[in-house]
Design an enzyme around this catalytic site. Structure first.
Site, PDB file in Angstrom:
ATOM      1  N   GLU A 399     -13.066  42.053  13.835  1.00 40.88           N
ATOM      2  CA  GLU A 399     -13.999  40.194  13.738  1.00 40.88           C
ATOM      3  C   GLU A 399     -14.998  40.602  13.998  1.00 40.88           C
ATOM      4  O   GLU A 399     -16.222  41.244  14.397  1.00 40.88           O
ATOM      5  CB  GLU A 399     -13.402  40.088  15.604  1.00 40.88           C
ATOM      6  CG  GLU A 399     -13.941  38.597  14.796  1.00 40.88           C
ATOM      7  CD  GLU A 399     -13.862  37.786  16.491  1.00 40.88           C
ATOM      8  OE1 GLU A 399     -14.346  37.234  17.059  1.00 40.88           O
ATOM      9  OE2 GLU A 399     -12.751  37.819  17.365  1.00 40.88           O
ATOM     10  N   LYS A 486      -6.695  33.607  23.391  1.00 41.40           N
ATOM     11  CA  LYS A 486      -7.953  34.477  23.998  1.00 41.40           C
ATOM     12  C   LYS A 486      -8.707  34.144  25.345  1.00 41.40           C
ATOM     13  O   LYS A 486      -8.722  32.479  25.699  1.00 41.40           O
ATOM     14  CB  LYS A 486      -8.915  33.910  23.104  1.00 41.40           C
ATOM     15  CG  LYS A 486     -10.100  35.285  23.694  1.00 41.40           C
ATOM     16  CD  LYS A 486     -10.778  34.722  22.263  1.00 41.40           C
ATOM     17  CE  LYS A 486     -12.893  35.374  22.165  1.00 41.40           C
ATOM     18  NZ  LYS A 486     -14.062  35.259  21.446  1.00 41.40           N
TER      19      LYS A 486
END
Length: 566
Positions: A399, A486
């Protein structure tokens, strides 16, 4: 048809004979054996060899056709078979093990279970020659294991047995029975369709007896090689013999229904005005015929002109889940159900829309590899080198955060790679999400819960991970359509907190990020986290500053090895 174990035994024996008959229906000649008294194991095995029709149909489903079938909803496929006059193909009792799990799309590999008896247990090949293990070795990313159970509550397997299916990266597991070790199976990443879960063992009730034969699963005949499609409504079987015709009809029907639904949304009225949807019964001067004609779809002679040939690629262009014909973009919203209520998404004509297969691939990859390297740095010019070192060390998920200088160029370059799946983080608006997707991102990550971003991703079939801190936020993100939630910062709750929340809300896929390190990552995963993100522990800023790429790679290896061992 002889199974592998008995074939080896037969070749070693000279005291028995097996004469195959001709193709005109002759039966193999097999000596009559008293299994209660004989000591010849070959003879005992041979009594299992019976004359029968071919397990597979002569027609093979190509990869291209399989992918096309996978773009359709199970409802449309069932309707296609109904229009053809075929019996239902819905595997009764096979429900998704996990809400929001990936769609299953593959060819059937079958395993036949039979009720347990002492002689069954004695005669069945053991160890690696047992039918289920033979079947597992035949499976791969485009195969679905289909197991018939003798009862809905009987176990067909659990974590150790099905670990092999994760290693083989199968497209899914379908059974009309139950499975054990639910929490572990959910972590394996492949979709499971079953009647229920159970703590009970299965061998005392039934035994796997044969691999790749015709079986009855949930009241439906399944032949090896048939297409198995499963979504949130259940699993269906598409016979290989008629798979192309089923696709043509189901695809046409979805387009027709989507046109009608859009018309009713824009001009409210009774749906009966446009029934029936049967493509062979639409008259050109009927309300439905006129509506379709206005959209560039002309019914002629009771059939949809060009519809079926277009479905084979003659007149239609296919972009993700969007269909374009005659200047009209028609998208089936039924292919994009994602939340707990199985509600339809809004129509989406966006150029950002991704296909269902792309969504499923991204989600499956995240759940399979579990560890994501999250790069946040101010050392411009070293961004790609740092991430390349992390990939070299073992990360398959990465990411780039939007706060990192040069993130867009790095994303564009990494998007060309085939050894890694890449997403963009610190997305704080829909415009940010669009920029990330324009650069080449495969998934979207936010540090906080922004409903508009989650909804936009859902509408465009894009995997997103919004940041949450409380059980309420985690569940709300799930109901909005986020397949992974998340936990940020992950250290705030700790592994014990994750265990408590995941036990109470097992449908969540919690991803602790920031605060997860070499010492805590295994505890998070063992206590219910579906995946983890590594920020500072993966990218020491001094190592980036000093271009210590070998050091970053070594750290990455230690982190990914720890995750694999969890």
């Amino acid at each position: 048809m002889l199974r592998r174990a008995s074939s080896r035994t037969l070749r070693a024996s000279s005291s028995l004979f097996f004469r195959a008959g001709g193709t005109g229906g002759s039966f193999p000649t097999i000596p009559i054996v008293n299994t209660a008294t004989t000591t010849n194991k070959t003879a005992v095995m041979m009594v299992r060899c019976m004359a029968s029709g071919p397990p597979r149909n002569a027609t093979e489903i190509s990869d291209e056709l399989l992918a096309k079938l996978g773009t359709l909803s199970t409802q449309a496929l069932i309707d296609g078979l109904w229009v053809m006059g075929w019996p239902t193909s819905h595997i009764m009792g096979a429900r998704p093990l996990t809400e929001g799990q990936p769609k299953t799309i593959g060819r059937a590999i079958t395993i036949q279970f039979v009720p347990q008896r002492p002689d069954i247990m004695k005669d069945k090949p053991a160890g690696m020659d047992s039918p289920e293990y033979e079947a597992f070795e035949l499976a791969g990313p485009k195969e679905v294991i289909v197991m018939n159970s003798v009862g809905p509550w009987e176990s067909v397997g659990g974590d150790i047995k099905f670990l092999r299916l994760m290693q083989k990266k199968v497209a899914g597991l379908v059974t009309d029975g139950s499975v054990r070790d639910t929490a572990v199976l959910r972590g394996y990443g492949f979709p499971v369709f079953c009647h229920s879960t159970t703590p009970r063992q299965g061998p005392h009730v039934h035994q796997p007896w044969a691999c790749n034969l015709v079986i009855n699963c949930g009241g439906v005949t399944v032949r090896p090689g048939d297409a198995i499609i499963g979504d949130q409504d259940g699993a269906v079987v598409i016979p290989a013999a008629v798979a192309q015709e089923v696709y043509d009809i189901a695809h046409s029907r979805e387009i027709i229904e989507d046109v009608v639904k859009t018309e009713l949304e824009q001009n409210p009225g009774p749906p009966g005005r446009y029934y029936p949807f049967h493509s062979k019964m639409i008259k050109e001067d009927s309300p439905l015929g006129k509506l379709l004609t206005s959209k560039g779809i002309t019914p002629t002679g009771g059939f949809m002109k060009g519809m079926h040939s277009a479905a084979r690629g003659g007149q239609e262009k296919y972009f993700g889940n969007n269909y374009y014909r005659g200047g009209t973009n028609v998208r089936s919203s039924r292919n994009n159900t994602r939340n707990s209520n199985n509600a339809m998404f809004k129509r989406n004509m966006s150029s950002y829309a991704r296909s269902q297969s792309d969504y499923d691939e991204v989600l499956k990859t995240i759940l399979q590899h579990k560890a994501c390297a999250v790069l946040r740095t101010l050392h411009e010019g070293k961004v790609e080198l740092a991430m390349d070192a992390a990939v070299r060390g073992g990360f398959k998920l990465v990411e780039f955060t939007m706060t990192t200088p040069g993130w867009a160029d790095a994303v564009a370059n990494f998007a060309k790679r085939t050894d890694v799946m890449m997403g963009v983080g610190t997305v704080l608006s829909v415009d940010d999400a669009k920029k990330a997707m324009d650069a080449g991102s495969r998934f979207i990550v936010s540090p906080i819960l922004i409903p508009s971003v989650v909804e936009w991703c859902k509408e465009n079939t894009i995997v997103c991970m919004p940041g949450c801190q409380t059980p309420t936020e985690l569940h709300y993100a799930y109901t909005l359509g986020a397949p992974i939630q998340k936990l940020f910062p992950g250290v705030a709750g700790g592994p014990a907190w994750v265990k408590a929340v995941s036990s109470a809300l097992p449908h969540l896929r919690i991803n602790p990020t920031s605060g997860t390190d070499l010492d805590t990552c295994q505890d998070y995963l063992r206590n219910g986290a579906s995946s983890v993100g590594f920020v500072a522990p993966a990218f020491d800023q001094e190592k980036i500053k000093n271009s210590d790429w070998d050091g970053i790679a070594a750290t990455a290896k230690a982190l990914t090895d720890a995750v694999k061992a969890a």
